[in-house]
Design an enzyme around this catalytic site. Structure first.
Site, PDB file in Angstrom:
ATOM      1  N   GLY A 187      -1.641   2.431  -7.469  1.00 30.39           N
ATOM      2  CA  GLY A 187      -3.036   2.640  -7.116  1.00 30.39           C
ATOM      3  C   GLY A 187      -3.608   3.869  -7.811  1.00 30.39           C
ATOM      4  O   GLY A 187      -2.873   4.768  -8.217  1.00 30.39           O
TER       5      GLY A 187
ATOM      6  N   GLY B 229      -6.037   7.375  -7.769  1.00 29.76           N
ATOM      7  CA  GLY B 229      -6.202   8.447  -6.792  1.00 29.76           C
ATOM      8  C   GLY B 229      -5.105   9.486  -6.859  1.00 29.76           C
ATOM      9  O   GLY B 229      -5.006  10.341  -5.985  1.00 29.76           O
ATOM     10  N   HIS B 230      -4.235   9.408  -7.891  1.00 27.30           N
ATOM     11  CA  HIS B 230      -3.102  10.336  -7.980  1.00 27.30           C
ATOM     12  C   HIS B 230      -3.051  11.096  -9.298  1.00 27.30           C
ATOM     13  O   HIS B 230      -2.006  11.624  -9.656  1.00 27.30           O
ATOM     14  CB  HIS B 230      -1.786   9.565  -7.819  1.00 27.30           C
ATOM     15  CG  HIS B 230      -1.668   8.772  -6.564  1.00 27.30           C
ATOM     16  ND1 HIS B 230      -1.716   9.356  -5.319  1.00 27.30           N
ATOM     17  CD2 HIS B 230      -1.510   7.446  -6.350  1.00 27.30           C
ATOM     18  CE1 HIS B 230      -1.581   8.409  -4.402  1.00 27.30           C
ATOM     19  NE2 HIS B 230      -1.464   7.237  -4.995  1.00 27.30           N
TER      20      HIS B 230
ATOM     21  N   ASP C   1       3.412  -2.761  -4.891  1.00 27.37           N
ATOM     22  CA  ASP C   1       3.693  -2.554  -6.316  1.00 27.37           C
ATOM     23  C   ASP C   1       4.957  -3.315  -6.729  1.00 27.37           C
ATOM     24  O   ASP C   1       5.017  -3.891  -7.810  1.00 27.37           O
ATOM     25  CB  ASP C   1       3.857  -1.058  -6.619  1.00 27.37           C
ATOM     26  CG  ASP C   1       2.560  -0.278  -6.423  1.00 27.37           C
ATOM     27  OD1 ASP C   1       1.481  -0.865  -6.635  1.00 27.37           O
ATOM     28  OD2 ASP C   1       2.624   0.902  -6.047  1.00 27.37           O
TER      29      ASP C   1
ATOM     30  N   HIS D 238      -0.271   8.807   0.705  1.00 33.95           N
ATOM     31  CA  HIS D 238      -1.416   8.008   1.158  1.00 33.95           C
ATOM     32  C   HIS D 238      -1.700   8.284   2.624  1.00 33.95           C
ATOM     33  O   HIS D 238      -2.340   7.502   3.310  1.00 33.95           O
ATOM     34  CB  HIS D 238      -1.158   6.517   0.983  1.00 33.95           C
ATOM     35  CG  HIS D 238      -0.673   6.168  -0.388  1.00 33.95           C
ATOM     36  ND1 HIS D 238       0.658   5.987  -0.667  1.00 33.95           N
ATOM     37  CD2 HIS D 238      -1.342   6.009  -1.544  1.00 33.95           C
ATOM     38  CE1 HIS D 238       0.783   5.718  -1.961  1.00 33.95           C
ATOM     39  NE2 HIS D 238      -0.405   5.731  -2.512  1.00 33.95           N
TER      40      HIS D 238
END
Lengths: 212, 333
Positions: free
Chosen positions: B55, B57-58, B111, B220
């Site tokens: 995802g 956002g990292h 994932d 998360h």
């Protein structure tokens, strides 16, 4: 009754309509235990399949493979990938066939279930979509009449929801909310309830999102 | 929600657009999904390809680490959501130079399923794939269930070490073995002080009071070990090291690299305050610190907090760690 390309396209239309209707309810159910996108995942997936419906091949294997690919492109959600995995497993079995008997349905559900279980690395009994499919496979096993199969499948997903409602979630994001999940339907099982009922055309009987 | 954005649904595409515009000498988009990033100059020298993904956002994880001596391609999804199997398949296609492709990513259910599915999709195209999963977050499961642990900042070491091995010209088995050795050598733990907001959700992922922290929280917002009053920097550093060293004890003479990583909002100043204790404790254990990394390497958007990663090194891994690499977020000449 035989199942051919026409049966598949009718089912796709019915299932897409069901998801247009139910996606908000599924988002809400998922939001209580996960990230709240299950409804939109299903809706996007069905819309993607529906968009490609004109070019659907007569070969049932190729047709379902196309559906799996369309769904996969639309989202990376685990649920979507699991469903696509099941579809691809069934597609492999049906490759080269343009029609099959309804009596094969129970067996095909088992084929999908086995592959989904392997991909999801999950056990039966964990309050997941696998338990819904297991119930359907068992209820439709050895049935030959299309109407009987549809009735049995629709009843089986209802029974499965009810049976697992008061159990704890054991896998995925819902596992984090294990205690909270007691008394709530697993969102994936709820979605499969709506999917099976749409496919079986037994949608008049849904009242399962209410805790009894 | 207080974020600098246009429409939440465009967050990831606009972020990638800007990132590639800023660094066109490093990055390029591949395929028609708009979410697969490759090296700008793919050197077609038949080296093993390495792909990652997950995802958004990292940053710099994952796409930031596409570059020489690191990754060849990445597929990224929406914020905190897995990319699709088809996007991962595209990343594999982009990375393939005929010598096979290593899939190297964090152990998250979605994932894993999608990368496995992507493997099925490229199987017919004669691309050989292997997989190494990062499972370095010691707070996510006890050591007896190590395979269930989630992957966090340790993946940066795995990218670097296997990336260097691929650049040296090792074959797929060789690169995969290095990645697995790197994964086995890493241990991480995080501590969060504040939450973060997924743009499309519009509200914080979890609530935490102003005077509280959570030890062991996942990237998360997955629940950690305990939640309580905010402690001092030295107390926090000591507890994190206690936990890491009990999971992977160090002996006199051991060599270890250590990452003191901001989860996003925590400034470098605070990371350096923590590093004093990190250095002291590792040296007390008799270990030698090799190439400490202090900064933002793997984040959770605006979450404030920190993670520590220990990566135990032998001669081979130390050499690979020091080998050249080049991406906008990490350069070793």
């Amino acid at each position: 009754m035989t199942i051919n390309r026409a049966t598949i396209t009718t089912s796709i239309t019915r299932l897409t309509e069901a998801m247009e209707r139910d996606f908000d309810m599924l988002n809400t159910a998922d939001g209580a235990l996960g990230d709240g996108d299950l409804g939109i995942t299903m809706l996007r997936g069905m819309r993607a399949i529906n968009e490609d419906i004109q070019g659907l091949p007569d070969d049932l294997g190729l047709a379902l493979f196309q559906c799996a690919k369309s769904f996969t492109k639309s989202s990376g959600s685990s649920y979507g990938t699991l469903l696509a995995t099941g579809l691809m497993a069934v597609a492999k079995t049906l490759k080269g066939k343009t029609e099959i008997e309804a009596a094969q349905i129970g067996n095909l559900v088992s084929v999908a279930l086995d592959q989904m279980q392997a991909r999801g690395k999950a056990q039966l009994g964990g309050k997941t979509v696998l338990d819904s499919l297991d119930a359907v496979a068992k209820a439709t096993y050895n049935k030959t009449d299309a109407k009987d199969i549809a009735d049995a499948a629709a009843t089986a997903v209802d029974t499965a929801l009810k049976e697992f409602r008061n159990k704890k979630a054991t896998i995925g994001r819902a596992r984090i909310y294990a205690e909270k999940s007691i008394g709530l339907d697993d969102p994936g099982m709820l979605a499969m309830n709506r999917i099976i009922k749409a496919l079986a055309d037994r949608q008049g009987t849904n009242n399962n999102n209410k805790t009894e | 929600m207080k974020k600098i954005l246009n429409k939440p649904e465009n967050y990831v595409n606009e972020m990638l657009d800007g990132m590639i515009s800023a660094h066109p000498e490093y990055y390029n988009l591949f395929g028609d999904s708009g979410k697969v990033v490759t090296r700008a100059k793919a050197d077609k020298n038949k080296k093993v390809g390495i792909v990652s993904g997950g995802g958004s956002g990292h940053l710099p994880v994952f796409t930031g680490y596409v570059g020489r001596g690191l990754l060849d391609a990445c597929a990224i999804g929406d914020v905190f959501a897995s990319p699709s199997a088809e996007q991962m398949a595209d990343a594999i296609r982009a990375a393939d130079q005929g010598a096979g492709v290593l899939r190297l990513y964090g152990n998250y259910g979605g994932d894993v399923m999608n990368f496995d599915m992507a493997g099925d999709l490229v199987e017919f195209e004669d691309i050989t794939c292997t997989t190494v999963l990062l499972a370095d977050d010691i707070a996510s499961a006890p050591i007896e269930e190590r395979e269930n642990r989630r992957g966090v900042a340790g993946m940066v070491y795995a990218f670097k070490l296997s990336g260097a091995a691929a650049e040296e010209g090792r074959d797929l088995d060789g690169v995969t073995a290095i990645a697995q050795k790197a994964a086995n050598s890493c241990r991480s733990i995080g501590a969060a002080l504040s939450s973060c907001t997924v743009p499309q959700a519009g509200k914080p992922t979890f609530e935490i009071a102003d005077d509280e922290m959570e030890m062991g929280m996942g990237i998360h917002g997955e629940p950690g070990v305990w939640r309580g009053k905010l402690k001092t920097a030295d107390q926090i550093a000591n507890e994190m090291l206690d936990r890491l060293l009990s999971d992977m004890p160090l002996q006199s003479g051991d060599r270890v690299s250590v990452m003191v990583n901001s989860l996003g909002a925590t400034p470098p100043e605070e990371l350096y305050i923590l590093y004093r204790i990190v250095k002291q404790r590792l040296e007390e254990a008799g270990a030698t610190i090799i190439m400490p990394l202090v900064g933002r390497y793997a984040t959770s958007m605006e979450m404030s907090g920190v993670s520590f990663t220990l990566c135990k090194l032998d001669d081979e891994l130390e050499k690979l760690l020091k080998a050249p690499c080049d991406c906008p977020f990490w350069k070793i000449a």
